[in-house]
Design a protein around this motif. Structure first.
Motif, PDB file in Angstrom:
ATOM      1  N   LEU A   5       0.150   3.180   2.522  1.00 51.76           N
ATOM      2  CA  LEU A   5       0.857   2.002   3.406  1.00 51.76           C
ATOM      3  C   LEU A   5       2.482   2.046   3.093  1.00 51.76           C
ATOM      4  O   LEU A   5       2.797   2.590   2.142  1.00 51.76           O
ATOM      5  CB  LEU A   5       0.202   0.755   2.734  1.00 51.76           C
ATOM      6  N   LEU A  25       0.845 -10.132   2.913  1.00 51.40           N
ATOM      7  CA  LEU A  25       0.343  -9.622   4.142  1.00 51.40           C
ATOM      8  C   LEU A  25       0.527 -10.233   5.532  1.00 51.40           C
ATOM      9  O   LEU A  25       0.314 -11.417   5.573  1.00 51.40           O
ATOM     10  CB  LEU A  25      -1.236  -9.274   3.825  1.00 51.40           C
ATOM     11  N   TRP A  28      -1.962  -9.969  12.501  1.00 48.71           N
ATOM     12  CA  TRP A  28      -2.097  -9.168  13.609  1.00 48.71           C
ATOM     13  C   TRP A  28      -0.859  -9.052  14.638  1.00 48.71           C
ATOM     14  O   TRP A  28      -0.412 -10.175  15.142  1.00 48.71           O
ATOM     15  CB  TRP A  28      -3.402  -9.336  14.159  1.00 48.71           C
ATOM     16  N   ALA A  54       0.653  -2.928   7.978  1.00 55.04           N
ATOM     17  CA  ALA A  54      -0.635  -2.543   8.140  1.00 55.04           C
ATOM     18  C   ALA A  54      -0.553  -1.342   8.859  1.00 55.04           C
ATOM     19  O   ALA A  54       0.486  -0.717   9.163  1.00 55.04           O
ATOM     20  CB  ALA A  54      -1.205  -3.595   9.149  1.00 55.04           C
ATOM     21  N   TRP A  67      -4.228  -4.759  11.042  1.00 54.35           N
ATOM     22  CA  TRP A  67      -5.115  -4.147   9.710  1.00 54.35           C
ATOM     23  C   TRP A  67      -6.175  -3.689  10.277  1.00 54.35           C
ATOM     24  O   TRP A  67      -7.057  -2.896   9.739  1.00 54.35           O
ATOM     25  CB  TRP A  67      -5.291  -5.592   8.769  1.00 54.35           C
ATOM     26  N   TYR A  68      -6.730  -3.984  11.701  1.00 56.96           N
ATOM     27  CA  TYR A  68      -7.937  -3.477  12.260  1.00 56.96           C
ATOM     28  C   TYR A  68      -7.815  -4.202  13.689  1.00 56.96           C
ATOM     29  O   TYR A  68      -7.077  -5.157  13.693  1.00 56.96           O
ATOM     30  CB  TYR A  68      -9.301  -4.065  11.458  1.00 56.96           C
ATOM     31  N   SER A  82      -8.783   0.091   6.217  1.00 54.97           N
ATOM     32  CA  SER A  82      -7.719  -0.771   5.746  1.00 54.97           C
ATOM     33  C   SER A  82      -8.044  -1.416   4.358  1.00 54.97           C
ATOM     34  O   SER A  82      -7.319  -1.439   3.417  1.00 54.97           O
ATOM     35  CB  SER A  82      -7.268  -1.742   6.610  1.00 54.97           C
ATOM     36  N   LEU A  86      -5.519  -0.740   1.228  1.00 57.09           N
ATOM     37  CA  LEU A  86      -5.021  -1.786   0.420  1.00 57.09           C
ATOM     38  C   LEU A  86      -5.407  -2.057  -1.077  1.00 57.09           C
ATOM     39  O   LEU A  86      -4.717  -2.484  -1.849  1.00 57.09           O
ATOM     40  CB  LEU A  86      -5.065  -3.011   1.277  1.00 57.09           C
ATOM     41  N   GLN A 111      -4.688 -12.512  10.136  1.00 54.02           N
ATOM     42  CA  GLN A 111      -5.338 -11.396   9.540  1.00 54.02           C
ATOM     43  C   GLN A 111      -4.802 -11.085   8.348  1.00 54.02           C
ATOM     44  O   GLN A 111      -5.943 -10.517   7.537  1.00 54.02           O
ATOM     45  CB  GLN A 111      -5.129 -10.265  10.624  1.00 54.02           C
ATOM     46  N   GLY A 112      -3.823 -10.998   7.945  1.00 51.75           N
ATOM     47  CA  GLY A 112      -3.561 -10.715   6.475  1.00 51.75           C
ATOM     48  C   GLY A 112      -4.266 -11.734   5.410  1.00 51.75           C
ATOM     49  O   GLY A 112      -4.544 -11.313   4.247  1.00 51.75           O
ATOM     50  N   MET A 115      -7.501 -10.320   5.118  1.00 49.64           N
ATOM     51  CA  MET A 115      -7.510  -9.045   4.297  1.00 49.64           C
ATOM     52  C   MET A 115      -7.291  -9.398   2.926  1.00 49.64           C
ATOM     53  O   MET A 115      -7.864  -8.911   1.933  1.00 49.64           O
ATOM     54  CB  MET A 115      -6.187  -8.267   4.998  1.00 49.64           C
TER      55      MET A 115
END
Length: 208
Positions: A5, A25, A28, A54, A67-68, A82, A86, A111-112, A115
């Protein structure tokens, strides 16, 4: 994946060894610079901050990261990669920063935040902070005796990740016997100053 990363690293403002480490993090379509721009509002000058990017390009933004995949036809594609990246990244930070996981806070937005739960529930971190996030299916480690102290925050007017996602996170963790510090704010899908103040207080209470 033979990638690591990319990240922004900000040492403490006083040039002293960090009291603790905060890994933040992005969501998206955002990137590390977006979250790093909030640094003055964290008001934690004795902490070191790490803002990872990401690993995937965002489908609709030249500078955004993901991240995805979140589009329905490929939902969650890339999550496993991911997660591994991570996890390895967090485990490598002690050697580069001198700060152990037990003095590291993992936080994330949207999204972070997802994660943060995906990876952080399974690591011996000092704490987790989830802002406008959600819990992936199967993210909860049911065999564990305990999880890091966890703060879940969400805006009541969030139209991107509905408030129900935060309530579900709290209820799922509670049902497994875990305690969660849960806060709602009059806000949309955003990181506001009230959230950052709550995050700061959580960090100071958890690490000092």
């Amino acid at each position: 994946m033979s990638v690591s990363l990319q990240f922004i690293n900000v040492p403490p403002a006083n040039s002293q060894p960090p009291v603790g480490l905060i890994v933040a993090l992005h969501g998206w379509g955002a990137n590390a610079e977006d979250v790093a721009s909030l640094l003055p509002y964290f008001q934690l000058p004795t902490y070191q901050f790490v803002f990872p990017n990401a690993p995937y390009p965002h489908p609709y933004s030249a500078v955004g990261k993901a991240w995805y995949e979140l589009r329905n036809e490929n939902m969650y594609q890339g999550l496993a990669e991911s997660r591994q990246l991570l996890t390895e990244f967090l485990q490598s930070l002690e050697s580069s920063t001198g700060v152990p996981l037990s003095r590291t806070i993992l936080c994330g937005f949207s999204q972070g935040g997802a994660m943060t739960l995906e990876v952080g529930l399974k690591l011996p971190l000092a704490g987790l902070v989830v802002m406008s996030g959600y819990l992936h299916p199967d993210a909860v480690p049911t065999e564990q005796q305990e999880i890091p102290p966890t703060l879940v925050m969400h805006g009541t007017q969030d139209e991107v990740v509905p408030l129900q996602a935060a309530i579900r996170t709290r209820e799922t963790l509670h049902s497994l016997g875990f305690t969660v510090d849960y806060r709602e704010f009059e806000a949309g899908h955003e990181i506001n100053l009230q959230m950052l103040e709550a995050l700061r207080n959580f960090v100071l209470k958890t690490i000092g």
